[in-house]
Design a protein around this motif. Structure first.
Motif, PDB file in Angstrom:
ATOM      1  N   PHE A  51       0.849  -1.196   0.000  1.00 17.40           N
ATOM      2  CA  PHE A  51       0.000   0.000   0.000  1.00 17.40           C
ATOM      3  C   PHE A  51       0.879   1.238   0.000  1.00 17.40           C
ATOM      4  O   PHE A  51       2.058   1.189   0.360  1.00 17.40           O
ATOM      5  N   ASN A  52       0.277   2.363  -0.428  1.00 16.12           N
ATOM      6  CA  ASN A  52       0.980   3.629  -0.446  1.00 16.12           C
ATOM      7  C   ASN A  52       0.062   4.720   0.073  1.00 16.12           C
ATOM      8  O   ASN A  52      -1.168   4.645  -0.085  1.00 16.12           O
ATOM      9  N   THR A  53       0.646   5.729   0.711  1.00 14.30           N
ATOM     10  CA  THR A  53      -0.138   6.847   1.213  1.00 14.30           C
ATOM     11  C   THR A  53       0.286   8.128   0.507  1.00 14.30           C
ATOM     12  O   THR A  53       1.422   8.241   0.024  1.00 14.30           O
ATOM     13  N   TYR A  54      -0.646   9.092   0.446  1.00 13.64           N
ATOM     14  CA  TYR A  54      -0.362  10.352  -0.228  1.00 13.64           C
ATOM     15  C   TYR A  54      -1.142  11.461   0.462  1.00 13.64           C
ATOM     16  O   TYR A  54      -2.380  11.425   0.504  1.00 13.64           O
ATOM     17  N   GLY A  55      -0.445  12.417   1.026  1.00 11.88           N
ATOM     18  CA  GLY A  55      -1.101  13.531   1.696  1.00 11.88           C
ATOM     19  C   GLY A  55      -0.763  13.607   3.171  1.00 11.88           C
ATOM     20  O   GLY A  55       0.051  12.835   3.695  1.00 11.88           O
ATOM     21  N   ASN A  56      -1.418  14.527   3.844  1.00 12.46           N
ATOM     22  CA  ASN A  56      -1.166  14.807   5.251  1.00 12.46           C
ATOM     23  C   ASN A  56      -1.960  13.852   6.152  1.00 12.46           C
ATOM     24  O   ASN A  56      -3.186  13.923   6.204  1.00 12.46           O
ATOM     25  N   PRO A  57      -1.290  12.973   6.894  1.00  9.62           N
ATOM     26  CA  PRO A  57      -2.002  12.018   7.751  1.00  9.62           C
ATOM     27  C   PRO A  57      -2.636  12.661   8.982  1.00  9.62           C
ATOM     28  O   PRO A  57      -3.360  11.992   9.727  1.00  9.62           O
ATOM     29  N   GLU A  58      -2.386  13.963   9.203  1.00 12.87           N
ATOM     30  CA  GLU A  58      -2.950  14.642  10.370  1.00 12.87           C
ATOM     31  C   GLU A  58      -4.265  15.338  10.058  1.00 12.87           C
ATOM     32  O   GLU A  58      -4.876  15.942  10.942  1.00 12.87           O
ATOM     33  N   CYS A  59      -4.733  15.256   8.804  1.00 15.71           N
ATOM     34  CA  CYS A  59      -5.892  16.056   8.394  1.00 15.71           C
ATOM     35  C   CYS A  59      -7.223  15.508   8.901  1.00 15.71           C
ATOM     36  O   CYS A  59      -8.230  16.207   8.924  1.00 15.71           O
ATOM     37  N   GLY A  60      -7.276  14.223   9.267  1.00 14.05           N
ATOM     38  CA  GLY A  60      -8.501  13.647   9.813  1.00 14.05           C
ATOM     39  C   GLY A  60      -9.420  13.004   8.793  1.00 14.05           C
ATOM     40  O   GLY A  60     -10.365  12.298   9.163  1.00 14.05           O
ATOM     41  N   ASN A  61      -9.166  13.244   7.495  1.00 15.78           N
ATOM     42  CA  ASN A  61     -10.018  12.685   6.438  1.00 15.78           C
ATOM     43  C   ASN A  61      -9.190  11.795   5.516  1.00 15.78           C
ATOM     44  O   ASN A  61      -8.114  12.206   5.048  1.00 15.78           O
ATOM     45  N   LEU A  62      -9.700  10.597   5.241  1.00 15.78           N
ATOM     46  CA  LEU A  62      -8.938   9.627   4.444  1.00 15.78           C
ATOM     47  C   LEU A  62      -9.809   8.999   3.358  1.00 15.78           C
ATOM     48  O   LEU A  62     -10.940   8.574   3.617  1.00 15.78           O
ATOM     49  N   ILE A  63      -9.267   8.951   2.140  1.00 16.41           N
ATOM     50  CA  ILE A  63      -9.875   8.184   1.040  1.00 16.41           C
ATOM     51  C   ILE A  63      -9.053   6.917   0.862  1.00 16.41           C
ATOM     52  O   ILE A  63      -7.829   6.970   0.717  1.00 16.41           O
ATOM     53  N   VAL A  64      -9.719   5.773   0.878  1.00 13.33           N
ATOM     54  CA  VAL A  64      -9.067   4.483   0.611  1.00 13.33           C
ATOM     55  C   VAL A  64      -9.604   3.963  -0.714  1.00 13.33           C
ATOM     56  O   VAL A  64     -10.828   3.936  -0.934  1.00 13.33           O
ATOM     57  N   THR A  65      -8.729   3.545  -1.599  1.00 11.84           N
ATOM     58  CA  THR A  65      -9.169   3.003  -2.884  1.00 11.84           C
ATOM     59  C   THR A  65      -8.051   2.161  -3.486  1.00 11.84           C
ATOM     60  O   THR A  65      -7.005   1.953  -2.858  1.00 11.84           O
ATOM     61  N   TYR A  66      -8.263   1.704  -4.720  1.00  3.66           N
ATOM     62  CA  TYR A  66      -7.239   0.909  -5.402  1.00  3.66           C
ATOM     63  C   TYR A  66      -7.467   0.992  -6.905  1.00  3.66           C
ATOM     64  O   TYR A  66      -8.500   1.474  -7.387  1.00  3.66           O
ATOM     65  N   GLY A  67      -6.486   0.479  -7.670  1.00  2.00           N
ATOM     66  CA  GLY A  67      -6.598   0.480  -9.127  1.00  2.00           C
ATOM     67  C   GLY A  67      -6.681   1.881  -9.694  1.00  2.00           C
ATOM     68  O   GLY A  67      -6.148   2.839  -9.129  1.00  2.00           O
ATOM     69  N   ARG A  68      -7.358   2.021 -10.822  1.00  2.00           N
ATOM     70  CA  ARG A  68      -7.382   3.325 -11.483  1.00  2.00           C
ATOM     71  C   ARG A  68      -8.176   4.375 -10.713  1.00  2.00           C
ATOM     72  O   ARG A  68      -8.029   5.580 -10.977  1.00  2.00           O
ATOM     73  N   LEU A  69      -9.018   3.962  -9.756  1.00  2.25           N
ATOM     74  CA  LEU A  69      -9.761   4.958  -8.985  1.00  2.25           C
ATOM     75  C   LEU A  69      -8.839   5.865  -8.180  1.00  2.25           C
ATOM     76  O   LEU A  69      -9.232   6.963  -7.778  1.00  2.25           O
ATOM     77  N   PHE A  70      -7.596   5.421  -7.945  1.00  2.00           N
ATOM     78  CA  PHE A  70      -6.661   6.298  -7.245  1.00  2.00           C
ATOM     79  C   PHE A  70      -6.432   7.582  -8.035  1.00  2.00           C
ATOM     80  O   PHE A  70      -6.277   8.665  -7.455  1.00  2.00           O
ATOM     81  N   SER A  71      -6.389   7.483  -9.362  1.00  2.00           N
ATOM     82  CA  SER A  71      -6.198   8.672 -10.194  1.00  2.00           C
ATOM     83  C   SER A  71      -7.341   9.656  -9.996  1.00  2.00           C
ATOM     84  O   SER A  71      -7.125  10.874  -9.915  1.00  2.00           O
TER      85      SER A  71
END
Length: 623
Positions: free
Chosen positions: A492-512
Motif C-alpha cells: 500500500f501507499n499513502t499520499y497527503g497529510n495524515p494529520e488532516c482527519g479525512n482519508l480516502i481508501v481506494t485501489y486500481g485506477r480509482l486512485f487517479s
C-alpha cells in the motif's frame, strides 16, 4: 456512405421476404455500409457482423420470427438481425448510453429470444426453448447460431450431447469463418477443415439411403445394418461426421454468402424431424477490405477511419505493457508459460506467441480448461500465467477453487479489463473478479494503478507468491498521476497529510480519480489524505492501522460491494477499535448497463466529481 434506398424500408422480416434477388444484393451492400458507418463512430464488433449478412438475411426469409425462435451465440454478430427487425432508425445509437445494445436483449425487442454476451451458450439455451415449446404444444422452429470459435467451448459439446436425443426438429447453424477472435486452435477446427474439403460424403450418404429404400425387404435390412455397423464397410459407404455421432443430421458445407443456397438448405433442415446441424462457411470481415485483411483487429474495435481502417486514437495500454513484461520474464526464465483462451490479440500476448511458441498455449474459448491446464503446468514446476478478461474469468470459478487453491498450485491470473469497460454493457463489465477471488482461501490479489505498479505486481505474483495469485488492471492506459507520487510499496501507499482527519481508501485506477478529488476538495477548504491499496488480499495490517487514526474514512471501490475489499477493510478497521465514521461507495447489488466508462463512473459517483460530492455531503450531514 449514408445513401440507403432499401434498408430504411425494412421494418420487419416480412419486408425482407418480399424483396427480389437483385434487391437482396442491394440490401446486403447497404447493410455492410451501415455497419461500417456506425461502428467506425461508436466502436463495436465489426468483422463478425460483416461475415453473417447473407446468413442473417436468409434466416429471416426462411423462418417466421418472432414466432420461430433464434439464439445468437455470444450475440456480437447480431447487428444485421437488429437492422432487419425494426431497429434501423435507432441503429446510430448502437452501444451508446440509452441506445440499442451490441448484444441481443429480450427487453429491447420481441425478436431477441435470449440475452447473450459470452460464448458457447446458444445450443443449451435454444434447446431449452425447444423443450419448452414441446411441453406447451408449440410446433414453431428453434434455431441456434454458433460460430466455430464458440464451438471450442465445452458447454457447446455438453449441449450437443444432450440435444442429440431430441425427437423433434431442432436446428443448429454452425457459422464456420475459420477463426474466433484469435485464429482458432485445436482438434475441432482441424476437423472442420476436413469436413469442408470432403463435401461429397453427404451426397454419397443420401444416394445410398435413397437406393436402398427402393429395394424390397433386403434394402431395409442393409440400410439398418450400415447405420449400426462399426465395420469398415460403414466408414466407406455410410461415412459419419462428429455431429452424426452426437445424434444430429449434418448438412453442408453451405456457402454462407449465397442467400439462395442458404434458403434451400434451411428448407431441407426444417423437414427433418430430428436435430440438424447446418454447416455454413463464411468470411469474417467480408465486404470491408481492412476487416477482411485483419479480422482479429476488427473483431472488437473502437473508433476508426473508414478509408484507411486505422484507429482514430491509439495509446499504450495495460494490455500492451503486460505483453512486453511477459516477454521480458520469458527471456529470463524458461519456466514462464503464457495461457490465453482465444484472446492472444486482446490480452497483448501476440509477440509472446511468436517469440516463445513452445511456451504459449491458446486453449480456445475454454476458460475452465485454461485454469486446470495451468494447474497441471504448475504441478510440474512451470510458472503459468493465464491472461484473461475479468468478465470471462467468471466461468472458471470452480476450477479456481478446486484445482488451483485447494491444490495449492501456483497459477498466476493476469486479469485484463478489470472494472468498468463501457459500451459492451452488463455482460462484459469486469466488476466481479475481486468479489470472486476474495472468497478463495490463500489467494493473493494485486491491483496496480500505473505501469510501474503492474511491473512490480506481476513480478511479485510470479516469484513472491507460491499459490493462486492475481494481478488485475483496467482497459486502456494510465490516468492522472500526481508529480510527487510514486508506487513505492507493493502492499500500500499513502499520499497527503495524515494529520488532516479525512482519508480516502481506494485501489486500481480509482486512485487517479481520488488524487484529482483531493485537489478539488482542497479548493473547497477540505483536506484529505489518500491510502492506495496495491495488494488487496491479504490486506496489509499496517494499512488498516494507518486508517484507524482518521476521523472520517471513505472507501471507493470499482466493483461489487458484496464480497468486496471495502467490506473486508471495514471489518479489520473496527477490529482495531476504530471510533470514526466509515463510508463505502461501490456498486451495490446491480449490473452496470452500457455506456462509456466515464459515464458509468460518473453515474456511480466513482469519478473525481462524484467523490467530492459524496465526501462533502457526508461532512455536511455530520456537522
Amino acid at each position: 456512405m449514408g445513401e440507403y434506398k432499401i434498408l430504411p424500408t425494412i421494418k420487419s422480416p416480412n419486408d425482407v421476404k418480399k424483396l427480389s434477388e437483385e434487391s437482396l444484393k442491394t440490401l446486403c451492400t447497404e447493410i455492410r455500409e451501415k455497419l461500417v458507418e456506425v461502428v467506425s463512430v461508436n466502436g463495436g464488433h465489426l468483422s463478425p457482423n460483416l461475415g453473417v449478412v447473407e446468413l442473417t438475411v436468409a434466416l429471416h426469409r426462411s423462418f417466421n420470427f418472432p414466432k420461430d425462435s433464434i439464439v445468437w451465440d455470444v450475440g456480437h454478430q447480431s447487428y444485421t438481425h437488429k437492422l432487419l427487425t425494426g431497429r434501423y432508425k435507432d441503429f446510430d445509437t448502437l452501444r451508446l448510453r440509452g441506445g440499442i445494445s451490441g448484444f441481443p436483449k429480450r427487453e429491447e425487442s420481441r425478436y431477441d429470444d435470449f440475452n447473450t454476451g459470452h460464448s458457447s451458450t446458444s445450443i443449451s439455451a435454444a434447446f431449452g426453448i425447444a423443450n419448452a415449446k414441446m411441453l406447451s404444444g408449440d410446433n414453431s422452429q428453434t434455431i441456434a447460431v454458433i460460430g466455430d470459435g464458440s464451438f471450442t467451448g465445452g458447454l457447446a459439446f455438453e449441449a450437443m450431447n444432450n440435444a442429440g436425443r431430441f425427437n423433434r426438429n431442432f436446428i443448429v447453424v454452425l457459422n464456420d469463418n475459420k477463426m474466433s477472435i484469435s485464429k482458432n486452435v485445436g482438434a475441432f477446427p482441424r476437423y472442420l477443415t476436413t469436413v469442408r474439403i470432403q463435401p461429397w460424403y453427404i451426397r454419397v450418404k443420401h444416394i445410398t439411403e435413397k437406393t436402398l429404400s427402393k429395394l424390397p425387404v433386403l434394402g431395409r435390412v442393409i440400410k439398418w445394418f450400415l447405420k449400426r455397423s462399426k465395420s469398415k464397410i460403414k466408414n466407406l459407404v455410410y461415412k459419419n461426421t462428429l455431429f452424426d455421432c452426437f445424434g444430429f443430421t449434418y448438412l453442408g458445407p453451405i456457402d454462407g454468402h449465397s442467400i439462395d443456397e442458404l434458403e434451400n438448405a434451411f428448407e431441407v433442415a426444417k423437414k427433418i424431424n430430428s436435430p440438424v446441424l447446418l454447416h455454413v462457411v463464411t468470411k469474417k470481415g467480408k465486404g470491408y477490405l481492412p476487416a477482411e485483411e485483419k479480422p482479429g483487429q476488427f473483431h472488437g474495435i473502437g473508433q476508426f477511419d473508414i478509408d484507411s481502417g486505422e484507429p482514430i486514437s491509439s495509446h499504450t495500454g495495460f494490455s500492451a505493457v503486460f505483453g512486453s513484461l511477459m516477454c521480458e520474464l520469458a527471456q529470463q526464465d524458461s519456466k514462464i508459460c503464457a495461457i490465453t483462451a482465444a484472446m492472444a490479440y486482446g490480452t497483448g500476448l501476440r509477440e509472446f506467441s511468436h517469440l516463445y511458441k513452445d511456451r504459449f498455449f491458446d486453449v480456445g474459448i475454454a476458460e475452465e480448461h485454461a485454469v486446470t491446464f495451468g494447474c497441471g503446468l504448475a504441478s510440474k514446476g512451470m510458472r503459468p500465467v493465464f491472461a484473461v478478461y475479468s468478465t470471462f474469468l467468471q466461468r472458471a470459478y470452480d476450477q479456481l477453487i478446486h484445482d488451483a487453491a485447494l491444490g495449492k498450485l501456483h497459477l498466476v491470473l493476469a486479469i485484463d479489463r478489470a472494472g468498468i469497460v463501457g459500451s459492451d454493457g452488463e455482460t462484459h463489465q469486469g466488476v466481479f473478479d475481486v468479489s470472486i477471488l476474495n472468497t478463495i482461501p490463500n489467494a493473493t490479489i494485486y491491483s496496480p494503478t500505473y505501469f510501474d505498479g503492474l511491473r512490480k505486481s506481476l513480478h511479485h505474483a510470479v516469484y513472491a507468491c507460491d499459490e493462486l495469485a492475481a494481478v488485475r488492471y483496467p482497459r486502456g492506459g494510465e490516468l492522472y498521476k500526481p508529480d510527487d507520487f510514486g508506487e513505492e510499496s507493493i502492499d500500500f501507499n499513502t499520499y497527503g497529510n495524515p494529520e488532516c482527519g479525512n482519508l480516502i481508501v481506494t485501489y486500481g485506477r480509482l486512485f487517479s480519480y481520488a488524487a484529482k478529488a483531493k485537489e478539488m476538495l482542497k479548493e473547497q477548504g477540505v483536506e484529505v489524505c489518500l491510502l492506495k491499496l496495491c495488494r488487496l488480499k491479504p490486506i496489509d495490517v499496517e494499512a488498516v492501522e494507518f486508517a484507524a487514526q482518521f476521523k472520517n474514512v471513505w472507501f471507493f471501490e470499482e466493483g461489487i460491494k458484496n464480497g468486496g475489499i471495502a467490506r473486508n477493510f471495514s471489518d479489520m478497521l473496527f477490529y482495531k477499535n476504530f471510533k470514526g465514521s466509515y463510508h463505502i461507495k461501490a456498486i451495490n447489488d446491480k449490473f452496470v448497463k452500457q455506456m462509456s466508462v466515464s459515464e458509468a463512473l460518473e453515474m456511480l459517483k466513482l469519478d473525481s466529481k462524484g467523490m467530492v460530492e459524496v465526501i462533502t455531503t457526508n461532512l455536511r450531514n455530520e456537522e
